[in-house]
Design an enzyme around this catalytic site. Structure first.
Site, PDB file in Angstrom:
ATOM      1  N   CYS A   2      33.024  28.052  22.641  1.00  0.00           N
ATOM      2  CA  CYS A   2      32.312  27.060  21.830  1.00  0.00           C
ATOM      3  C   CYS A   2      31.582  26.021  22.688  1.00  0.00           C
ATOM      4  O   CYS A   2      32.008  25.716  23.798  1.00  0.00           O
ATOM      5  CB  CYS A   2      33.302  26.311  20.967  1.00  0.00           C
ATOM      6  SG  CYS A   2      34.273  27.365  19.918  1.00  0.00           S
ATOM      7  N   ARG A  27      27.540  30.617  27.465  1.00  0.00           N
ATOM      8  CA  ARG A  27      28.997  30.545  27.371  1.00  0.00           C
ATOM      9  C   ARG A  27      29.558  31.606  26.424  1.00  0.00           C
ATOM     10  O   ARG A  27      30.746  31.867  26.444  1.00  0.00           O
ATOM     11  CB  ARG A  27      29.408  29.158  26.867  1.00  0.00           C
ATOM     12  CG  ARG A  27      28.959  28.043  27.777  1.00  0.00           C
ATOM     13  CD  ARG A  27      29.240  26.703  27.165  1.00  0.00           C
ATOM     14  NE  ARG A  27      30.654  26.448  27.050  1.00  0.00           N
ATOM     15  CZ  ARG A  27      31.384  25.836  27.976  1.00  0.00           C
ATOM     16  NH1 ARG A  27      30.823  25.402  29.066  1.00  0.00           N
ATOM     17  NH2 ARG A  27      32.674  25.636  27.807  1.00  0.00           N
ATOM     18  N   TRP A  76      32.714  30.168  18.888  1.00  0.00           N
ATOM     19  CA  TRP A  76      33.353  31.417  19.310  1.00  0.00           C
ATOM     20  C   TRP A  76      34.583  31.520  18.420  1.00  0.00           C
ATOM     21  O   TRP A  76      35.512  30.725  18.540  1.00  0.00           O
ATOM     22  CB  TRP A  76      33.724  31.304  20.783  1.00  0.00           C
ATOM     23  CG  TRP A  76      34.593  32.396  21.312  1.00  0.00           C
ATOM     24  CD1 TRP A  76      35.953  32.471  21.219  1.00  0.00           C
ATOM     25  CD2 TRP A  76      34.185  33.552  22.026  1.00  0.00           C
ATOM     26  NE1 TRP A  76      36.407  33.604  21.837  1.00  0.00           N
ATOM     27  CE2 TRP A  76      35.352  34.284  22.344  1.00  0.00           C
ATOM     28  CE3 TRP A  76      32.948  34.042  22.447  1.00  0.00           C
ATOM     29  CZ2 TRP A  76      35.312  35.478  23.047  1.00  0.00           C
ATOM     30  CZ3 TRP A  76      32.928  35.235  23.155  1.00  0.00           C
ATOM     31  CH2 TRP A  76      34.095  35.940  23.451  1.00  0.00           C
ATOM     32  N   ASN A 102      35.562  21.848  19.619  1.00  0.00           N
ATOM     33  CA  ASN A 102      35.972  22.902  20.551  1.00  0.00           C
ATOM     34  C   ASN A 102      37.478  22.774  20.734  1.00  0.00           C
ATOM     35  O   ASN A 102      37.987  21.661  20.819  1.00  0.00           O
ATOM     36  CB  ASN A 102      35.336  22.706  21.931  1.00  0.00           C
ATOM     37  CG  ASN A 102      33.854  22.987  21.931  1.00  0.00           C
ATOM     38  OD1 ASN A 102      33.285  23.408  20.934  1.00  0.00           O
ATOM     39  ND2 ASN A 102      33.221  22.736  23.068  1.00  0.00           N
ATOM     40  N   GLY A 103      38.150  23.907  20.864  1.00  0.00           N
ATOM     41  CA  GLY A 103      39.604  23.864  21.062  1.00  0.00           C
ATOM     42  C   GLY A 103      40.321  24.512  19.891  1.00  0.00           C
ATOM     43  O   GLY A 103      39.689  25.160  19.042  1.00  0.00           O
ATOM     44  N   GLU A 483      37.734  43.847  42.181  1.00  0.00           N
ATOM     45  CA  GLU A 483      36.640  43.016  41.682  1.00  0.00           C
ATOM     46  C   GLU A 483      35.436  43.889  41.307  1.00  0.00           C
ATOM     47  O   GLU A 483      34.804  43.681  40.270  1.00  0.00           O
ATOM     48  CB  GLU A 483      36.265  41.961  42.740  1.00  0.00           C
ATOM     49  CG  GLU A 483      35.039  41.130  42.432  1.00  0.00           C
ATOM     50  CD  GLU A 483      35.088  40.391  41.098  1.00  0.00           C
ATOM     51  OE1 GLU A 483      36.152  40.300  40.466  1.00  0.00           O
ATOM     52  OE2 GLU A 483      34.018  39.927  40.666  1.00  0.00           O
ATOM     53  N   LYS A 487      33.642  44.166  37.705  1.00  0.00           N
ATOM     54  CA  LYS A 487      32.197  43.939  37.508  1.00  0.00           C
ATOM     55  C   LYS A 487      31.591  45.076  36.699  1.00  0.00           C
ATOM     56  O   LYS A 487      30.857  44.861  35.744  1.00  0.00           O
ATOM     57  CB  LYS A 487      31.456  43.899  38.844  1.00  0.00           C
ATOM     58  CG  LYS A 487      31.326  42.680  39.686  1.00  0.00           C
ATOM     59  CD  LYS A 487      30.964  41.390  39.100  1.00  0.00           C
ATOM     60  CE  LYS A 487      31.973  40.817  38.136  1.00  0.00           C
ATOM     61  NZ  LYS A 487      32.616  39.602  38.476  1.00  0.00           N
ATOM     62  N   GLU A 490      32.863  45.109  32.973  1.00  0.00           N
ATOM     63  CA  GLU A 490      32.384  43.972  32.176  1.00  0.00           C
ATOM     64  C   GLU A 490      30.943  44.164  31.730  1.00  0.00           C
ATOM     65  O   GLU A 490      30.574  43.856  30.612  1.00  0.00           O
ATOM     66  CB  GLU A 490      32.372  42.692  33.025  1.00  0.00           C
ATOM     67  CG  GLU A 490      33.663  42.026  33.237  1.00  0.00           C
ATOM     68  CD  GLU A 490      33.472  40.683  33.923  1.00  0.00           C
ATOM     69  OE1 GLU A 490      33.852  39.685  33.318  1.00  0.00           O
ATOM     70  OE2 GLU A 490      32.953  40.631  35.059  1.00  0.00           O
ATOM     71  N   HIS A 506      50.450  58.883  44.512  1.00  0.00           N
ATOM     72  CA  HIS A 506      51.544  58.539  43.601  1.00  0.00           C
ATOM     73  C   HIS A 506      51.107  58.570  42.137  1.00  0.00           C
ATOM     74  O   HIS A 506      51.780  58.014  41.288  1.00  0.00           O
ATOM     75  CB  HIS A 506      52.113  57.177  43.986  1.00  0.00           C
ATOM     76  CG  HIS A 506      52.630  57.140  45.391  1.00  0.00           C
ATOM     77  ND1 HIS A 506      53.739  57.848  45.785  1.00  0.00           N
ATOM     78  CD2 HIS A 506      52.151  56.545  46.510  1.00  0.00           C
ATOM     79  CE1 HIS A 506      53.945  57.669  47.085  1.00  0.00           C
ATOM     80  NE2 HIS A 506      52.975  56.877  47.542  1.00  0.00           N
ATOM     81  N   LYS A 601      31.823  32.778  28.914  1.00  0.00           N
ATOM     82  CA  LYS A 601      31.774  32.276  30.286  1.00  0.00           C
ATOM     83  C   LYS A 601      33.024  31.454  30.628  1.00  0.00           C
ATOM     84  O   LYS A 601      33.590  31.620  31.687  1.00  0.00           O
ATOM     85  CB  LYS A 601      30.512  31.439  30.483  1.00  0.00           C
ATOM     86  CG  LYS A 601      30.316  30.946  31.918  1.00  0.00           C
ATOM     87  CD  LYS A 601      30.069  32.099  32.874  1.00  0.00           C
ATOM     88  CE  LYS A 601      29.958  31.667  34.316  1.00  0.00           C
ATOM     89  NZ  LYS A 601      30.174  32.795  35.237  1.00  0.00           N
TER      90      LYS A 601
HETATM   91  O1  M6R Z   1      35.931  29.921  35.171  1.00  0.00           O
HETATM   92  P1  M6R Z   1      36.991  30.767  35.769  1.00  0.00           P
HETATM   93  O2  M6R Z   1      36.701  31.176  37.169  1.00  0.00           O
HETATM   94  O3  M6R Z   1      38.362  30.149  35.685  1.00  0.00           O
HETATM   95  O4  M6R Z   1      37.025  32.093  34.902  1.00  0.00           O
HETATM   96  C1  M6R Z   1      38.014  33.064  35.090  1.00  0.00           C
HETATM   97  C2  M6R Z   1      37.643  34.360  34.418  1.00  0.00           C
HETATM   98  O5  M6R Z   1      37.561  34.199  33.045  1.00  0.00           O
HETATM   99  C3  M6R Z   1      36.316  34.916  34.951  1.00  0.00           C
HETATM  100  O6  M6R Z   1      36.342  35.090  36.333  1.00  0.00           O
HETATM  101  C4  M6R Z   1      35.999  36.264  34.288  1.00  0.00           C
HETATM  102  O7  M6R Z   1      36.878  37.255  34.753  1.00  0.00           O
HETATM  103  C5  M6R Z   1      34.531  36.620  34.533  1.00  0.00           C
HETATM  104  N1  M6R Z   1      33.992  37.212  33.357  1.00  0.00           N
HETATM  105  C6  M6R Z   1      34.350  37.521  35.681  1.00  0.00           C
HETATM  106  O8  M6R Z   1      33.094  38.059  35.834  1.00  0.00           O
END
Ligand code: M6R
Length: 606
Positions: A2, A27, A76, A102-103, A483, A487, A490, A506, A601
């Site tokens: 949000c 976001r 959101w 928000n929250g 990582e 990527k 996502e 294994h 985000k």
């Molecule tokens: O803002 P933050 O670094 O705390 O966010 C953590 C994760 O939500 C963030 O890294 C998420 O995994 C991303 N979508 C990665 O691309």
């Protein structure tokens, strides 16, 4: 997640609010809405809401929708489906109060039952609506007192902005666990949950603390606690410029941010290297040499990409400082009643500095008396404020939901920290010098990797037919593989799984067949031959292999060659071509690269 925007001044508020909402689109959200004062007490409040994008809200604004004071929101969904009715702002039954929030209000059902019994009619399924009714039903004389009374009933987190038809000269805002930032203008004031919506108008901002409220009038603001005592929050200047939020000629923010990495790393190093003592200065650490030497263990906490950066960071700290170190998802840590050790240095790592799971872990640690540092990108964010000191990673604003440049700058910042801790212990001057030289080489090496984009694009097209991909690496290469796999999934929605190469036998070897390609991280280090053996095993089972390595790998079908740095720093570079690989795969598949489905985000709720 949000987003909140608000404005009070002399300008036509609807276009300003729409522009602010657009700045918050990155976001992630599912609906949007606006409320404004239609002019004096007689005018009352007007609202417009729409499921979907901000442009759908814009298309739906009534013809006569003018005013100079208003609030707006991108939602959101947490309580109730994403639809027009559940979109914010929410109003009380007399339509005198409009609230954006928000929250999460934890005791919303209880309050809803009580208010319903008192005769209130609820229109939406949201938790936020209870706030609108609580403010609307308050008998207090001022809006500030009404809001204060309302939030006293609330258990949970909130960042709110409130309009009241009887108080057209002000917006009242409050914060508890969800960011609220005031933007100070010339005879106009702004409010937002994110400086991204403010910087095109003002760079003078006031960030509220938890338990703080503010009244915004066109030419004035004042801050006070939810108990009513005045506070003296002073404006600070935001460094990030409005242009940092533009796409700058790239087709997506992801592409732009991948390309910003050489400069971003340069920024992270600037002013921090101390050649005289072959170490670094980290001004905000608040850890003198004696404290640093007393650290017996390091525990790094983060989520998603930041957790992976923490895994690489832990390895760097072990290698360079010989302090036992590990990383753990903050989301797990906070729920397992962790043993908190006074000799452990805890490090919370987060791009946004707002991630709720990380913040809650920090709060739990602080409650138990731990020393917690932050490794954060957003200056003044909640995690930066809650920690005892830390390192800003200086990546600049990251707009794409998928993190790239922040990951790289986090890992570089961990490299700086590891060097600093190492040099307070047994890391020699010569090794310190070697690492510094390696760090200095990074920006040019990143540019070299990016110059290879054409080839990576072709490889992405080659592998885009895969339904699933395996990513493997060993020790330093394993978090890189994790990582890179995150990527790819996502942004392209291709299933991807990461494993230590040492674990292949294994179990995961059973998956290998021509339709299941493997991406292997193969640095030239002491494990090179072991990694090559893993490639043999995959090839023997007709698996396709894409290697990221310092030299062409014979057993691989394709190799992306990356420049070699010091072995302790290699992990910083090896993931970068795979960011481009994920980007081009997603592009070939026509994905919404900057806003992948179901993701936000900043994950500011549980
Ligand atoms: O803002 P933050 O670094 O705390 O966010 C953590 C994760 O939500 C963030 O890294 C998420 O995994 C991303 N979508 C990665 O691309």
């Amino acid at each position: 997640m949000c987003g909140i925007v608000g404005y009070i001044g002399k300008r036509d508020v609807a276009p300003l609010l729409l522009e602010g909402l657009q700045r918050l689109e990155y976001r992630g959200y599912d609906s949007a809405g606006i409320a404004l004062h239609a002019g004096g007490k007689a005018g009352g409040l007007k609202t417009a809401k729409a499921k979907g994008r901000v442009r759908e809200l814009e298309a739906r604004l009534p013809k006569r929708f003018a005013g100079t004071t208003g609030i707006a929101h991108t939602r959101w969904a947490t309580h109730g489906a994403p639809n027009d009715v559940n979109a914010h702002p929410h109003m009380d039954n007399d339509e005198k109060v409009a609230v954006v929030h928000n929250g999460i209000i934890d005791n919303a059902s209880e309050l809803r039952a009580r208010l319903t019994a008192e005769g209130v009619t609820f229109l939406s399924d949201t938790d936020t609506e209870v706030l609108a009714h609580l403010v609307g039903r308050s008998q207090a004389e001022t809006l500030e007192e009404k809001v204060r009374e309302a939030v006293r009933h609330i258990e949970g987190t909130y960042g709110i902005a409130v309009l009241h038809a009887d108080f057209p000269d002000r917006i009242v805002v409050a914060r508890n666990g969800s960011p609220v930032v005031l933007g100070i203008g010339e005879k106009e004031m702004f409010v937002s949950s994110d400086v991204a919506a403010l910087v095109s108008h003002t760079r003078q901002v006031v960030t509220l603390d938890d338990g703080e409220m503010a009244t915004l009038k066109a030419d004035d603001y004042r801050t006070y606690t939810t108990e009513g005592s005045r506070t003296s929050a002073q404006p600070t200047t935001v460094e990030w410029e409005a242009e940092s939020y533009d796409m700058g000629g790239h087709d997506t923010y992801m592409h732009k941010e991948i390309y910003e990495q050489a400069d971003a790393v340069d920024r992270a190093l600037r002013g921090r290297i101390d050649d005289r003592f072959s170490t670094v200065h980290l001004g905000g650490l608040n850890l003198d040499a004696r404290d640093a030497r007393a650290v017996r263990r390091v525990k790094i906490l983060g989520c998603g990409t930041s957790y992976h950066a923490g895994q690489i960071g832990a390895q760097m700290i072990e290698e360079l400082a010989r302090i036992p170190a590990d990383a753990e998802p903050a989301s797990e840590f906070r729920y397992r009643n962790p043993v908190v050790d006074p000799d452990t240095l805890y490090i919370a790592v987060s791009q946004s500095g707002e991630t709720y799971d990380v913040l809650a872990a920090v709060q739990e640690l602080k409650r138990k008396g731990a020393r917690v540092l932050g490794l954060v990108n957003v200056v003044g964010s909640a995690i930066a404020r809650e920690t005892d000191g830390g390192i800003y990673v200086h990546a600049g604003p990251e707009v794409c939901v998928v993190s790239t440049k922040c990951f790289t700058n986090m890992v570089v910042s961990f490299g700086l920290l590891a060097l600093h801790l190492g040099r307070t212990r047994d890391l020699s001057v010569a090794d310190g010098k070697r690492i510094i030289e390696g760090l200095r080489k990074l920006p040019a090496q990143i540019s070299e990797i990016l110059a290879n984009e054409g080839e990576i694009e072709k490889l992405a097209a080659e592998y885009a037919d895969a339904k699933s991909m395996l990513f493997i690496g060993r020790v330093r290469g394993y978090p890189v593989a994790r990582e890179a796999s995150l990527k790819l999934k996502e942004v392209s929605y291709i299933h991807a799984e990461a494993y230590p190469a040492s674990e292949l036998k294994h179990g995961p070897l059973a998956l290998i067949e021509p339709a299941m390609p493997t991406v292997a991280i193969v640095p030239d280090d002491e494990l090179l031959e072991k990694n090559r053996a893993a490639l043999e095993e995959i090839k023997a089972r007709s698996g396709r292999i894409l290697a990221v390595a310092h030299q062409v790998q014979e057993k691989a079908d394709h190799t992306i060659v990356v420049p070699k740095n010091e072995h302790e720093l290699d992990a910083i570079l090896m993931g970068i071509p795979l960011q481009l690989f994920a980007y081009h795969t997603a592009k070939a598949m026509g994905r919404d690269i900057d806003k992948p489905r179901n993701l936000a985000k900043s994950v500011t709720v549980e």
